[in-house]
Enzyme design. Structure first.
Site, short mmCIF file in Angstrom:
data_model
loop_
_atom_site.label_atom_id
_atom_site.label_comp_id
_atom_site.label_asym_id
_atom_site.label_seq_id
_atom_site.Cartn_x
_atom_site.Cartn_y
_atom_site.Cartn_z
N HIS A 60 -0.64 4.76 -0.13
CA HIS A 60 -1.56 5.71 0.70
C HIS A 60 -0.93 7.08 0.57
O HIS A 60 -0.87 7.85 1.58
CB HIS A 60 -1.62 5.29 2.07
CG HIS A 60 -2.58 4.09 2.49
ND1 HIS A 60 -3.86 4.02 1.96
CD2 HIS A 60 -2.16 2.87 3.01
CE1 HIS A 60 -4.71 2.93 2.34
NE2 HIS A 60 -3.61 2.17 3.04
N HIS A 104 -2.91 -4.67 1.93
CA HIS A 104 -4.23 -4.50 2.67
C HIS A 104 -3.60 -4.87 4.14
O HIS A 104 -3.87 -4.04 5.16
CB HIS A 104 -5.17 -5.26 2.24
CG HIS A 104 -6.33 -5.13 2.86
ND1 HIS A 104 -7.18 -3.78 2.97
CD2 HIS A 104 -7.54 -5.93 3.72
CE1 HIS A 104 -8.32 -3.93 3.59
NE2 HIS A 104 -8.48 -5.31 3.97
N HIS A 112 -9.60 1.50 -0.66
CA HIS A 112 -9.65 3.05 -0.50
C HIS A 112 -9.74 3.56 -1.99
O HIS A 112 -10.23 4.60 -2.27
CB HIS A 112 -8.06 3.40 0.12
CG HIS A 112 -8.34 3.33 1.63
ND1 HIS A 112 -8.39 4.32 2.52
CD2 HIS A 112 -7.74 2.30 2.28
CE1 HIS A 112 -8.52 3.88 3.82
NE2 HIS A 112 -8.05 2.61 3.58
N ASP A 121 0.85 -1.10 0.22
CA ASP A 121 -0.12 0.15 0.07
C ASP A 121 0.66 1.03 0.02
O ASP A 121 1.78 1.51 0.79
CB ASP A 121 -0.95 0.00 1.25
CG ASP A 121 -2.07 -1.12 1.38
OD1 ASP A 121 -1.51 -2.16 0.74
OD2 ASP A 121 -2.87 -1.19 2.21
MN MN Z 1 -6.74 -1.75 2.07
#
Ligand code: MN
Length: 245
Positions: free
Chosen positions: A28, A192, A82, A26
């Site tokens: 983000h 995740h 997301h 991830d």
């Molecule tokens: Mn996730």
């Protein structure tokens, strides 16, 4: 407004004969930290490819760069929960199950409507799974969990709503330490679930080592040809990033 994605759920990449293929966990919205980590591992955009397991946005300071990154020819991403929540919100049909603002989705509201729509349309195109050809066979990528014990079930039929849900949200395989291999595929790679170091259950790899976290964690790059992990640097930009959280 029609918010259903029109993209194939599974996209296949042919073998990279020129360079290396890496999967990364991830991101983000921490694209500067990702670039620093790529520099650290001598990633070569002229011949290497980077495959994101999704969750490109939310939480970090640079989610607004997502379209620039998705335009890079060597960068490929599947959809995480997301990314899914953002495109649903951006296209006017917010996902009702989660308070997205509590999970870092507020950046979307800072964009004007046209920019929101561009982000929404692009993230809605992200498939739920990739399969990448490697010298030793196919490697699959799914954000959260592979809903089947046989990869052929990902290939041969449309995913049901609950299977698609599993791809985006499930933590079950990890929480139950379900170590049966996924058949008909060399390996499957997930993000995740944030782990302190890469975890492996059967032939399934969990590679989100929290490179997006402001004061701990690092990016892990899984070499898809070798199935070996390279550790990126720690949170060198913590002081910059913490301001935004
Ligand atoms: Mn996730």
């Amino acid at each position: 407004m029609d918010s259903s994605p029109t993209t194939p759920q599974l996209v296949r990449f042919s073998i990279n004969t020129q360079g290396s293929d890496f999967a990364v966990g991830d991101i983000h919205g921490c694209f500067t930290a990702l670039q620093q980590a790529l520099d650290h591992i001598n990633f070569n955009p002229a011949k290497d490819r980077l495959f994101s397991v999704g969750d490109l946005v939310d939480r970090g300071p640079e989610s607004g760069q997502v379209l620039d990154w998705l335009a890079r020819p060597w960068f490929h991403a599947i959809c995480g929960n997301h990314d899914f929540m953002i495109w649903r919100s951006a296209l006017g049909d917010p996902y009702p199950e989660v308070n997205h603002l509590e999970h870092g989705g507020g950046w979307l509201n800072e964009l004007d409507q046209e920019a929101q729509r561009r982000v929404g349309k692009r993230l809605a195109e992200l498939p739920l799974a990739f399969e990448v050809e490697t010298p030793e066979g196919l490697v699959g990528l799914v954000h959260a969990d592979c809903p089947y014990d046989d990869w052929q079930d990902m290939q041969n039929r449309p995913l049901s709503a609950s299977a698609a849900d599993c791809c985006l949200w499930s933590r079950e395989r990890f929480q139950r330490s379900y170590a049966n291999p996924v058949r008909s595929v060399r390996a499957v790679v997930h993000g995740h679930v944030t782990v302190s170091s890469m975890q492996k259950l059967g032939n399934v790899f969990f590679i989100d080592t929290g490179g997006w976290k402001p004061s701990q964690g690092h990016f892990t790059f899984l070499d898809l040809h070798q199935l070996s992990a390279i550790r990126g640097p720690g949170p060198a930009t913590a002081s910059i990033r913490r301001r935004y959280l």
